[in-house]
Design an enzyme around this catalytic site. Structure first.
Site, PDB file in Angstrom:
ATOM      1  N   ALA A 117       0.793  -1.225   0.000  1.00  0.00           N
ATOM      2  CA  ALA A 117       0.000   0.000   0.000  1.00  0.00           C
ATOM      3  C   ALA A 117       0.830   1.281   0.000  1.00  0.00           C
ATOM      4  O   ALA A 117       0.291   2.358   0.254  1.00  0.00           O
ATOM      5  CB  ALA A 117      -0.931  -0.003   1.211  1.00  0.00           C
ATOM      6  N   ASN A 186       2.020  -3.629   7.663  1.00  0.00           N
ATOM      7  CA  ASN A 186       3.053  -4.177   6.796  1.00  0.00           C
ATOM      8  C   ASN A 186       3.809  -3.088   6.045  1.00  0.00           C
ATOM      9  O   ASN A 186       4.945  -3.306   5.614  1.00  0.00           O
ATOM     10  CB  ASN A 186       2.436  -5.171   5.806  1.00  0.00           C
ATOM     11  N   HIS A 216      -0.801   6.866   4.616  1.00  0.00           N
ATOM     12  CA  HIS A 216       0.601   6.599   4.946  1.00  0.00           C
ATOM     13  C   HIS A 216       1.438   7.766   4.437  1.00  0.00           C
ATOM     14  O   HIS A 216       1.363   8.125   3.262  1.00  0.00           O
ATOM     15  CB  HIS A 216       1.100   5.313   4.278  1.00  0.00           C
TER      16      HIS A 216
END
Length: 265
Positions: A117, A186, A216
């Site tokens: 991602a 992750n 993020h």
């Protein structure tokens, strides 16, 4: 004659269903789905035979892990020592130094991981060749419910559940955080693998009840430059702890491994 990559898929959840369906429909040129491993009965809806892990290893060229860090820990070495390659989606497992060393030493199978991602990892890997980065920070923001963990005390859970704005849940390094959030951080491991140093990446995990998208933010700096990457993904409807884009990152990695040309790797 072009060789077809035979793929065994482990996990038929939010990631596995998308990956397996695309493979079964022939969307990845040069690759085919030969088997599925899952601890739940899949029935006739499965697009390939449901088999044991051992049968999958024997019948394919590549195992795609889409079922969590525990699969990598339990089966990773056995996959690689059999001569079968392994594509890891749950990169958080590789923050275990001993496991990572064993996987890298195992063979003749090869281990690969997908960035999932987050973007910019290829640039961080390139910059790393110029010299170490002075500072690398990752801030991950998700819905509070997707971050709840068994180890949390009642005070922290209450703060998360009653929050009206962003709340810091944990701060640490890319070595510490993925262990505490095995299904939802992750990205921290992926950034650390690109940078080459688990302890150099400082991670902040934030719970935000207003986070309609999973965010993020990667910030890195060194003598050769400063870099900032920000992504905001829609969470998967069936599993909000996973960003909707993750299975498509796995498919992109599969396409590269199957030898499709005309793309940036």
């Amino acid at each position: 004659m072009t060789r077809i990559l035979k793929v065994g898929l482990v996990g038929w959840g939010a990631i596995g269903r998308v990956v397996g369906t695309a493979l079964a429909q022939g969307e990845i040129e040069g690759a085919e789905l030969t088997s599925i491993v899952d601890n739940r009965p899949l029935g006739e809806a499965a697009p390939a035979p449901q088999v044991t892990f051992e049968e999958a290893i024997d019948g394919c060229d590549l195992i795609v892990e889409a079922a969590g860090q525990g699969v990598v820990r339990e089966w990773g070495e056995r996959v690689l020592s059999s001569g079968t390659d392994l594509l890891v989606a749950s990169t958080g497992a590789l923050t275990d130094d001993e496991l990572a060393k064993r996987l890298l030493a195992a063979g003749p199978g090869r281990v690969y991981f997908t960035g999932g991602a987050v973007g910019g990892l290829d640039l961080l890997q390139a910059v790393r060749q110029l010299g170490p980065l002075d500072e690398v920070r990752l801030t991950t923001t998700k819905l509070p419910s997707t971050l709840e963990q068994p180890w949390m005390d009642e005070e922290l859970l209450a703060r998360m559940r009653s929050a009206t704005g962003p709340v810091e849940v944990m701060a640490g390094t890319a070595r510490d955080v993925p262990v505490k959030f095995p299904k939802s951080t992750n990205v921290a491991a992926s950034v650390a693998l690109a940078v080459g140093d688990l302890d150099a990446v400082r991670v902040q995990v934030v719970a935000d009840p207003g986070a309609t998208r999973t965010r993020h933010v990667v910030e890195a700096s060194g003598t050769h430059g400063a870099y900032r990457f920000e992504v905001a993904h829609a969470p998967d409807p069936g599993n909000p702890a996973t960003s909707q884009v993750v299975p498509y990152a796995v498919l992109r990695s599969l396409a590269a491994l199957a030898g499709r040309t005309g793309q940036i790797l």
